[in-house]
Design a protein around this motif. Structure first.
Motif, PDB file in Angstrom:
ATOM      1  N   HIS A 581      47.325  32.774  38.830  1.00 16.96           N
ATOM      2  CA  HIS A 581      46.221  33.552  39.378  1.00 16.96           C
ATOM      3  C   HIS A 581      46.714  34.838  40.027  1.00 16.96           C
ATOM      4  O   HIS A 581      47.840  34.924  40.500  1.00 16.96           O
ATOM      5  N   GLY A 623      36.191  33.506  37.859  1.00 15.27           N
ATOM      6  CA  GLY A 623      37.105  33.150  38.932  1.00 15.27           C
ATOM      7  C   GLY A 623      36.322  32.764  40.164  1.00 15.27           C
ATOM      8  O   GLY A 623      35.184  32.289  40.083  1.00 15.27           O
ATOM      9  N   MET A 640      41.445  35.351  40.488  1.00 13.04           N
ATOM     10  CA  MET A 640      41.133  35.354  39.065  1.00 13.04           C
ATOM     11  C   MET A 640      42.339  34.886  38.257  1.00 13.04           C
ATOM     12  O   MET A 640      43.485  35.048  38.682  1.00 13.04           O
TER      13      MET A 640
END
Length: 813
Positions: A581, A623, A640
């Motif tokens: 991420h 996300g 995200m």
């Protein structure tokens, strides 16, 4: 030679000064069923050829305390254990050729004095007249006197530790090679040797430049490389003959050498520019005991010439011998001291570049880890888990060369250290670089420090004062304050905790209350002694699924912290999501409007209040958005998947033109978080303080029946904390801000210390965060802070100087 027993509480691998100190300090602590295993003779590695210098000086307060403990121990150790030693407590003179060097000395002396360690800045005439008349003072601006400095015979030191340990029942097994290590299900270790096997409850890797070989036996790649360090020993010098005492040790950091007396001659030890690593291929030789590399004096020519000009009597002395021996280096030049990453009941006390100076403190720390569960000092600066998987052999080599070449360099606040970078980058790295980002490394990850605009010079000024990009930071803060700013915070440590007992387990580990589903809180994790071990953001995505997000530099530390408490019943799982991420921070009064313009969902205040989380869609990317901000402004964090970072960033930049979007960096973020009194892990928060002392009572729930550290915190609440966290405002000075470690004074008496300081661009104030005793924490209390030799008036603030009611981040936007 002692026989190898079948079992030991602790097995120490390596018989140098550090390993022997570990054995001695464990014996002092009552752990006497211990065995030290050495493949050759004691001291046969780096110890035997070490110069034996014992400075207290360091720009790092923890390292200074560690070294000073050893220096004071060495003064009495021979008498304590009944082993006479050659110990010279000569004191040392450090020379300053530049203003910044003298500022460093002023700061270090102030830190030292506040910690009960005597150091004194010196004038040039005072140095020459009263301390070192053999010196030419031309070109100097001052110096520093360290009275605890000196030297000790390394072999005698090791033997003294060994005797003291043996006398208390510990065993030393020499000429025995460790050939394998295997951990049992109960956490103990089978230590295989060429003389038989031994079972150990705990293992300590103190194998010096063989530490990587031992690490390989447990699947651990030790971040280290072996460098060669040369020093030369002169023949007798006439000026020294007949003196009743040894002359002080001399260090000229700006010309990069040390010079000390050895019998009637001198030892000259330069740290030259042509740093030379060894054994990069093929590994460490099977046996290099009591051996040296070939002399290479051509490397030292410049330093030798500079030293002869500074101390003319050196130029008259012939060279008796040259020592060119192996010394291990970690990527930052500091040792590996503490729990080995990813392992239980296994500690590292290895890769000591200054092993004689640090051996005493290292042994004490290892004993405290094993006996007490943790050391007295916060030793994060030497914790083996401070490096991540990026610290390969290549990384360790280029960083070691850089450190060696800059062994005496001033650690200026904005000085770049480019070797080994970039190690880890966000998918946005190239895009941010094209926008003018100037990067720094955080746990190996590159993050923008500030953004250079048209006409801005990228190279930083090497100064303790305000950098030339001060105004650029001000522009970034202004953008965040009036419009909206965007910052790439990729690299956060991220763990997903899930399972039917995830909530119950977390509740018993963290000090505070769990958030409700869809909410976020700060979670503090303590040691059994109530010390603050870590800070993690706790996000409850579902009833039994949590994200724990922490500092990039704390990745391995936090992973081990969670694993150490993880139950084995299968009802809780932990998954490391760190590389999967990215985190993008949006902050400012127009941040909600910008985010709403690209989000596929309603993110209004009603559905996304302060400290809430919800799924978000931006274009084709899915996300989470969390409403929180480290800036003190209305803000959001977008978490995200890494593969959508570029398109999401592109959409934000494109849509942001309408809202006055600008990028900002870590320097601007630091300025804003200090204005809010927000703490930083391992700056303001450490194991030397509890969450109560750190002013985090609202995140501690003592009404819970049980959590790690609760009993200790209950006692502290009843008895009071010895130190309290405070915010302080300083009177304006010459542009330098209060550095971490700076002492806080009441009158002439040091009463506390600064943990971080900086300039608040929104408030126009010079600010500092730190700790003082309760009697000095009242709002308006008049104090002083030592800032590079200047005593600057300061006063304690009742509340954060910017938005004390926290209205801006809670605004509806």
């Amino acid at each position: 030679m002692a026989d190898l027993p079948a079992h030991a509480q602790v097995v120490i691998i390596g018989g140098g000064a550090v390993g022997a100190s570990c054995l001695y300090h464990l014996a002092l602590s009552g752990v006497v069923e211990t065995v030290l295993i050495e493949k050759n003779e004691l001291t046969s590695g780096s110890t035997w050829h070490a110069a034996g210098n014992t400075p207290s000086f360091s720009g790092n307060l923890t390292i200074m305390k560690l070294q000073n403990y050893g220096s004071r121990l060495y003064d009495r150790l021979g008498e304590d254990v009944g082993y006479p030693m050659t110990r010279h407590r000569t004191g040392s003179v450090r020379l300053a050729q530049y203003k910044e060097r003298m500022q460093e000395f002023e700061h270090v002396a102030a830190m030292a004095n506040a910690a009960g360690i005597d150091m004194r800045p010196l004038t040039v005439s005072g140095m020459v007249d009263d301390y070192y008349p053999w010196m030419n003072g031309e070109g100097l601006v001052g110096g520093l006197w360290d009275p605890d400095d000196g030297d000790i015979d390394p072999a005698q030191l090791t033997q003294a530790f060994a005797k003291g340990a043996r006398d208390r029942g510990a065993k030393i097994v020499r000429f025995t090679k460790v050939t394998g290590l295997n951990q049992r299900k109960d956490g103990s270790w089978d230590v295989a040797t060429d003389k038989g096997d031994i079972k150990a409850d705990v293992v300590v890797n103190a194998a010096g430049y063989h530490a990587d070989e031992i690490g390989g036996m447990v699947g651990r790649e030790i971040p280290m490389v072996t460098m060669s360090h040369q020093y030369l020993v002169t023949e007798a010098v006439s000026e020294l003959e007949g003196l009743s005492n040894h002359i002080p040790l001399l260090r000229d950091p700006d010309d990069s050498y040390y010079l000390r007396q050895e019998r009637q001659g001198l030892i000259l030890g330069p740290y030259e520019w042509r740093a030379t690593p060894h054994w990069l291929t093929g590994g460490t030789p099977e046996d290099f005991s009591f051996q040296l590399f070939e002399d290479d004096l051509d490397r030292l020519e410049w330093c030798i010439d500079a030293a002869c000009k500074r101390v003319p009597m050196l130029s008259t002395a012939g060279v008796q011998k040259v020592i060119n021996g192996p010394i291990p280096y970690a990527p930052d030049g500091l040792p590996l001291l503490g729990p080995a990453p990813g392992l239980s009941n296994f500690y590292e006390a290895c890769v000591f570049t200054f092993g004689i100076a640090q051996a005493g403190g290292a042994g004490k720390a290892i004993a405290e880890y094993i006996v007490d569960g943790g050391p007295e000092l916060d030793l994060w600066c030497v914790d083996p888990r401070r490096f991540g998987d990026y610290a390969t052999k290549t990384y360790a080599t280029v960083k070691a060369i850089e450190v060696y070449q800059n062994e005496y360099a001033i650690n200026l606040p904005h000085r770049p250290w480019p070797a080994g970078r970039p190690a880890k980058t966000s998918p946005l790295y190239d895009r941010l670089a094209s926008l003018g980002a100037q990067f720094g490394s955080f746990g190996g990850w590159e993050r923008p420090l500030w953004f250079a605009g048209d006409g801005d010079r990228a190279e930083p000024d090497l100064t303790f004062g305000r950098p030339h990009f001060h105004e650029a930071i001000a522009r970034e803060v202004e953008t965040v304050t009036t419009n909206v700013g965007l910052l790439d915070l990729t690299g956060f440590s991220r763990f997903e905790i899930a399972g039917e007992n995830a909530a119950g387990w977390l509740d018993c580990v963290m000090a505070g209350r769990l958030p409700r589903t869809g909410r976020v809180t700060l979670g503090y994790f303590c040691s059994p002694a109530g010390a603050l071990a870590s800070e993690l953001t706790i996000t409850r995505l579902e009833e039994d699924r949590f994200w724990l997000v922490g500092a990039a530099s704390g990745h391995w530390h936090d992973r081990d912290l969670l694993q150490a408490h993880m139950p084995n019943d299968g009802f809780v799982t932990v998954e490391d999501l760190t590389p999967r991420h990215v985190t993008l921070a949006l902050a400012g009064p127009k941040s909600r409007a910008l985010l709403q313009s690209v989000a596929g969902e309603d993110i209004g205040d009603a559905v996304l209040p302060w400290m809430a989380v919800r799924p978000v869609t931006i274009g084709m990317a899915r996300g989470y958005v969390m409403r929180m901000s480290y800036t003190g402004e209305l803000g959001f964090e977008l978490h995200m998947p890494a593969e959508v970072a570029i398109p999401v960033h592109h959409q934000l930049l494109a849509a942001g033109k309408e809202f006055g979007l600008g990028c900002f960096g870590m320097y601007a973020l630091d300025s804003m978080r200090i204005e809010k009194g927000f703490r930083s892990w391992k700056q303001d928060l450490s194991t030397e303080f509890s969450p109560l002392a750190s002013g985090l009572q609202r995140f501690v729930d003592l009404d819970k029946p049980s959590f790690v550290g609760r009993d200790a915190l209950v006692r502290e609440q009843e008895n009071g904390s010895p130190l309290h966290f405070v915010m302080m405002e300083l009177e304006p000075g010459d542009g330098a801000e209060a550095p971490g470690g700076a002492p806080v004074y009441s009158g002439s008496r040091p009463v506390g210390l600064v943990t971080s300081g900086g300039y608040g661009h929104r408030t126009g104030k010079s600010l500092a965060l730190g700790y003082v005793p309760p009697k000095f924490n009242a709002a308006g209390c008049e104090l002083e802070i030592g800032v590079f030799g200047e005593r600057r008036p300061a006063r304690v603030l009742a509340e954060a100087p910017f938005d004390p009611d926290n209205l801006r981040p809670r605004s509806k936007g």
